[in-house]
Enzyme design. Structure first.
Site, PDB file in Angstrom:
ATOM      1  N   LYS A  41      53.800  34.083  50.920  1.00 21.87           N
ATOM      2  CA  LYS A  41      53.143  35.403  50.923  1.00 21.87           C
ATOM      3  C   LYS A  41      51.667  35.260  50.546  1.00 21.87           C
ATOM      4  O   LYS A  41      51.251  34.209  50.047  1.00 21.87           O
ATOM      5  CB  LYS A  41      53.859  36.338  49.943  1.00 21.87           C
ATOM      6  N   TYR A 275      21.980  38.095  35.457  1.00 21.38           N
ATOM      7  CA  TYR A 275      21.988  39.543  35.286  1.00 21.38           C
ATOM      8  C   TYR A 275      22.253  39.912  33.829  1.00 21.38           C
ATOM      9  O   TYR A 275      23.103  39.297  33.173  1.00 21.38           O
ATOM     10  CB  TYR A 275      23.087  40.171  36.146  1.00 21.38           C
TER      11      TYR A 275
END
Ligand SMILES: *Cc1c(COP(=O)(O)O)cnc(C)c1O
Length: 386
Positions: A41, A275
């Site tokens: 999956k 940042y």
């Protein structure tokens, strides 16, 4: 064109893991080892579901382990595998309630029936087509997610067992706490599942296959193996924490994530990086930039916590942004062009999914699945761009 940041998927390693799991099962249950339901999956945990499924099919065809079953999360994932030519049985784990059921019939998928309404919808669709469809029935023994409640089956299961168009092939459950050794829910779930097994004939379930174990349960307790096991993580070469690799079961990490240094510069003491200016240099430093950021699956929280490998040494991660990450190479003479390993081996060292998961407080499954769609996968056996 291959971007400097790319994943290398070792399909031979995958095959070796599949074989190693099979041997481990056979060593303990020589008479009738459980079958392997290989969980592919979520794009095979980020490895590429089509190449992974094909490699497993090839291993099965080569006689390495002949009873392959694949499992995916939803019908759409199963359809993708069929369209790519995969022929092995495909079990769909997810709920059917809001899905278009056509794919199940058109692409020979084996659905999971996990509620009376799903049984009803499937019964209707199968009746219209005049076919009998094989299903796995899921029992909820304590996860409280999908499945028929374990304590209500006499009332709810006849919806499925009475159907002329649904054939129950298997009955399964899923453990909520297989990774937590001291959690009593694990044993409780198993006791509930076994009660259903022993009451099977009262419930009109006969000649079915029983399964329960994910990777962690497979490793920790043989008594959860029943007729089949459902490893995901183990196939990709990662042993779920806190367990150690069982004796004699050599596993190879299938995925590695590689990139290169694209820039390098000095920082003065007291300057900040990234940042928010959250990182402050407490000494003169050399920093390098790699072109992989959180859009590529690098966790933002790796800043100040994780490392990468450059020139065979560990370079601490300073900050992660969307498309790039800065690393501390003050003690390593790194230059643009140098190979960098984010996940995998370099020199004598390696950084695995377990280590990264532990440093940011998650599980290895998430680390693998988050390797972004921008990352090109190259395959060690065949080159495929899925
Ligand atoms: C994902 C999943 C698995 C595999 O889990 P791992 O921990 O990766 O082995 C097994 N069974 C079900 C129902 C799943 O959803």
């Amino acid at each position: 064109m291959v971007r400097p940041t790319h994943a290398v998927v070792d399909l031979d390693g995958l095959t070796a893991n599949y074989v190693a799991i099979g041997r481990h099962l056979a060593a303990h249950e020589a008479a009738a080892p459980p079958r392997i339901i290989a969980v592919v999956k979520a794009n095979a945990y980020g490895h590429g579901s089509v190449p992974v499924a094909r490699a497993l099919e090839k291993a099965a065809a080569d006689g390495l382990n002949t009873s392959l079953i694949l499992a995916c999360a939803d019908i759409e994932e199963g359809v993708e595998l069929r369209r790519a030519g995969v022929t092995a049985p495909i079990l769909v784990f997810g709920a059917l309630s809001v899905s278009d059921l056509e794919g199940v019939f058109d692409y020979r998928l084996t659905p999971t029936v996990s509620s009376p309404s799903a049984a009803e919808a499937l019964e209707r669709a199968a009746t219209l087509r005049g076919v009998r469809i094989a299903v796995h029935v899921k029992i909820d023994t304590g996860m409280n997610r999908f499945g028929f409640r374990y304590d209500n089956l006499l009332k709810t299961l006849p919806q499925v067992t009475a159907s002329d168009h649904i054939a129950i092939e298997s009955v399964y459950t899923h453990f909520a706490t297989a990774e937590q050794e001291k959690e009593p829910l694990f044993g409780l779930q198993q006791t509930r599942f076994e009660k259903i097994r022993s009451d099977a004939s009262d419930l009109n379930i006969e000649n079915v296959c029983w399964h329960a174990a994910n990777s962690a349960a497979l490793i920790r307790d043989h008594s959860t193996w029943y007729d089949a096991v459902r490893p995901g993580l183990l196939l990709y070469g990662v042993v779920p924490s806190p367990f150690e690799t069982p004796l004699g079961m050599e596993l190879r990490a299938v995925m590695s994530l590689r990139t290169r240094v694209v820039a390098e510069k000095g920082m003065r003491r007291g300057e900040t990086a990234g940042y928010g200016a959250r990182f402050v240099a407490n000494r003169p430093m050399r920093v390098a930039v790699i072109p992989a950021g959180y859009a590529d699956g690098m966790d933002l929280r790796l800043g100040g916590r994780g490392s990468v490998l450059v020139r065979g040494r560990r370079a601490p991660i300073i900050t992660v942004s969307m498309d790039s990450t800065t690393i501390d190479v003050t003690d390593i003479s790194a230059h643009p062009g140098d190979d960098v390993v984010v996940l995998g081996e370099q020199g004598d060292d390696r950084i695995d999914a377990r280590e990264i998961a532990a440093s940011v407080g998650t599980i290895p499954h998430e680390i693998l699945c988050r390797i972004g769609s921008r990352i090109q996968r190259t395959y060690s056996r065949e080159t495929v761009n899925p």
